[in-house]
Write an enzyme that holds these catalytic residues in place. Structure first.
Site, PDB file in Angstrom:
ATOM      1  N   ASN A   9       7.195   1.270  -0.472  1.00 51.66           N
ATOM      2  CA  ASN A   9       7.298   2.722  -0.338  1.00 51.66           C
ATOM      3  C   ASN A   9       6.314   3.133   0.752  1.00 51.66           C
ATOM      4  O   ASN A   9       5.112   3.154   0.520  1.00 51.66           O
ATOM      5  CB  ASN A   9       6.953   3.373  -1.687  1.00 51.66           C
ATOM      6  N   TRP A  10       6.846   3.440   1.908  1.00 53.69           N
ATOM      7  CA  TRP A  10       5.967   3.768   3.048  1.00 53.69           C
ATOM      8  C   TRP A  10       5.302   5.126   2.895  1.00 53.69           C
ATOM      9  O   TRP A  10       4.387   5.466   3.610  1.00 53.69           O
ATOM     10  CB  TRP A  10       6.769   3.755   4.362  1.00 53.69           C
ATOM     11  N   LYS A  11       5.788   5.952   1.986  1.00 48.40           N
ATOM     12  CA  LYS A  11       5.299   7.327   1.822  1.00 48.40           C
ATOM     13  C   LYS A  11       5.333   8.039   3.179  1.00 48.40           C
ATOM     14  O   LYS A  11       6.185   7.726   4.005  1.00 48.40           O
ATOM     15  CB  LYS A  11       3.910   7.325   1.170  1.00 48.40           C
ATOM     16  N   HIS A  96       9.052   9.852  -8.066  1.00 49.88           N
ATOM     17  CA  HIS A  96       7.731   9.284  -7.800  1.00 49.88           C
ATOM     18  C   HIS A  96       6.677  10.268  -8.320  1.00 49.88           C
ATOM     19  O   HIS A  96       6.864  11.483  -8.242  1.00 49.88           O
ATOM     20  CB  HIS A  96       7.547   9.033  -6.299  1.00 49.88           C
ATOM     21  N   GLU A  98       4.046  11.304  -7.110  1.00 46.75           N
ATOM     22  CA  GLU A  98       3.590  12.285  -6.116  1.00 46.75           C
ATOM     23  C   GLU A  98       4.562  13.459  -6.043  1.00 46.75           C
ATOM     24  O   GLU A  98       4.164  14.600  -5.832  1.00 46.75           O
ATOM     25  CB  GLU A  98       3.408  11.593  -4.756  1.00 46.75           C
ATOM     26  N   GLU A 168       4.792   3.038 -12.799  1.00 43.06           N
ATOM     27  CA  GLU A 168       3.658   3.254 -11.911  1.00 43.06           C
ATOM     28  C   GLU A 168       2.630   4.136 -12.610  1.00 43.06           C
ATOM     29  O   GLU A 168       2.745   5.375 -12.581  1.00 43.06           O
ATOM     30  CB  GLU A 168       4.106   3.939 -10.616  1.00 43.06           C
ATOM     31  N   GLY A 174      -2.818   4.017  -5.317  1.00 43.86           N
ATOM     32  CA  GLY A 174      -3.691   4.311  -4.178  1.00 43.86           C
ATOM     33  C   GLY A 174      -5.167   4.326  -4.517  1.00 43.86           C
ATOM     34  O   GLY A 174      -5.988   4.787  -3.733  1.00 43.86           O
ATOM     35  N   SER A 213      -1.417  -0.082  -6.679  1.00 41.33           N
ATOM     36  CA  SER A 213      -2.412  -1.010  -6.117  1.00 41.33           C
ATOM     37  C   SER A 213      -2.025  -2.477  -6.281  1.00 41.33           C
ATOM     38  O   SER A 213      -2.880  -3.323  -6.540  1.00 41.33           O
ATOM     39  CB  SER A 213      -3.800  -0.740  -6.704  1.00 41.33           C
ATOM     40  N   GLY A 234       2.880   0.472  -2.244  1.00 43.52           N
ATOM     41  CA  GLY A 234       2.539   1.521  -1.287  1.00 43.52           C
ATOM     42  C   GLY A 234       1.757   0.938  -0.123  1.00 43.52           C
ATOM     43  O   GLY A 234       2.323   0.336   0.789  1.00 43.52           O
ATOM     44  N   GLY A 235       0.454   1.095  -0.156  1.00 44.80           N
ATOM     45  CA  GLY A 235      -0.410   0.708   0.973  1.00 44.80           C
ATOM     46  C   GLY A 235      -0.148  -0.685   1.523  1.00 44.80           C
ATOM     47  O   GLY A 235      -0.059  -0.875   2.744  1.00 44.80           O
TER      48      GLY A 235
HETATM   49  P1  13P Z   1      -0.166   1.848  -3.806  1.00 43.23           P
HETATM   50  O1  13P Z   1       0.402   0.455  -3.749  1.00 43.23           O
HETATM   51  O2  13P Z   1      -0.696   2.311  -2.477  1.00 43.23           O
HETATM   52  O3  13P Z   1      -1.146   2.018  -4.930  1.00 43.23           O
HETATM   53  O4  13P Z   1       1.063   2.839  -4.120  1.00 43.23           O
HETATM   54  C1  13P Z   1       1.925   2.532  -5.156  1.00 43.23           C
HETATM   55  C2  13P Z   1       3.072   3.471  -5.120  1.00 43.23           C
HETATM   56  O5  13P Z   1       2.910   4.658  -5.348  1.00 43.23           O
HETATM   57  C3  13P Z   1       4.393   2.944  -4.757  1.00 43.23           C
HETATM   58  O6  13P Z   1       5.393   3.857  -4.972  1.00 43.23           O
END
Ligand code: 13P
Length: 251
Positions: A9-11, A96, A98, A168, A174, A213, A234-235
């Protein structure tokens, strides 16, 4: 029986140059990923470029969101599942945390998005998970159960077999603070058990990913757990080497 899925997920990250470099890096290394299916979810604007770069590759792609309505119409700013399907998307992330916390998406609204994505022939990746306060209050299962129930009530339990679930925990996203493999497995088993109580076949089929994470150094032990079928990253999905290393950690 369930193929592992490692999705990035590149956000709200990326540029055309970054997308090109990252996808070239993934294509160069995907041959070393034996078991897992890999996918990327860039922003809407980067999707056409990513789609063309991935032509002929086994790497799949999807969107980070989708409109809750089907068809076309006066819905400024929205992108429909059909449009995403036309560009070759396999997946659409829905719900998600967020989007739930920053943009006020309710369980019912997320369920509508799940339904719209499914109707367009996309595989919705339904994100569920509790906040730190909810975990500390001992209501993780209640929260995750409620998030799942919204989809089950709208679409029926069989609909879950057409999608993917991503657990999640919000406190792990994050933050560098990953759920322990045992903590994650406990909630994954709860999710699968809840589905199994309604339909054992669907429960056996549905992929449940862990997100929060997940990194190259903790991915293997998380994905070794019986109910963890991959990751939503994510990251670490923004660096080809790290994302590929997580793919390899799936077995
Ligand atoms: P991180 O891997 O950066 O913690 O993000 C996870 C995430 O929200 C994937 O959708």
């Amino acid at each position: 029986m369930r193929q592992p899925l490692v999705a990035g997920n590149w956000k709200m990250n990326g540029s055309r140059a970054m997308a090109k470099e990252l996808i070239e890096g993934l294509k160069a290394g995907i041959g070393e990923v034996s078991k897992a299916r890999m996918a990327v979810c860039p922003t809407f604007v980067h999707l056409p470029e990513v789609a063309s770069l991935l032509e002929g590759s086994s790497i799949q792609f999807g969107s980070q969101d989708v409109c809750d309505r089907v068809g076309t119409g006066a819905f400024t700013g929205e992108v429909s599942g059909e449009m995403l399907k036309e560009f070759g998307c396999t997946y659409a992330i829905v719900g998600h945390s967020e989007r739930r916390s920053l943009y006020g998406e309710s369980d019912e609204f997320v369920a509508q998005k799940f339904a719209a994505a499914r109707q367009a022939g996309l595989k919705p990746i339904l994100c569920v998970g509790e906040t730190l306060e909810e975990r500390e209050g001992g209501i993780t299962e209640e929260v995750v159960g409620r998030q799942l129930d919204a989809v089950i009530e709208l679409e029926g339990v069989e609909a879950l077999a057409d999608g993917v679930i991503a657990y999640e925990p919000v406190w792990a996203i994050g933050t560098g603070r990953t759920a322990t493999p045992e903590q994650a497995q406990e909630t994954h088993a709860f999710i699968r058990g809840k589905i199994a109580a309604l339909d054992a076949e669907v429960a056996g089929k549905v992929q449940i990913l862990y997100g929060g994470s997940m990194k190259p150094d903790n991915a293997a032990e998380l994905m070794a757990k019986p109910d963890i079928d991959g990751g939503l990253i994510g990251g670490a999905s923004l660096k080809a080497a790290d994302f590929l290393a997580i793919g390899k950690a799936a077995g």
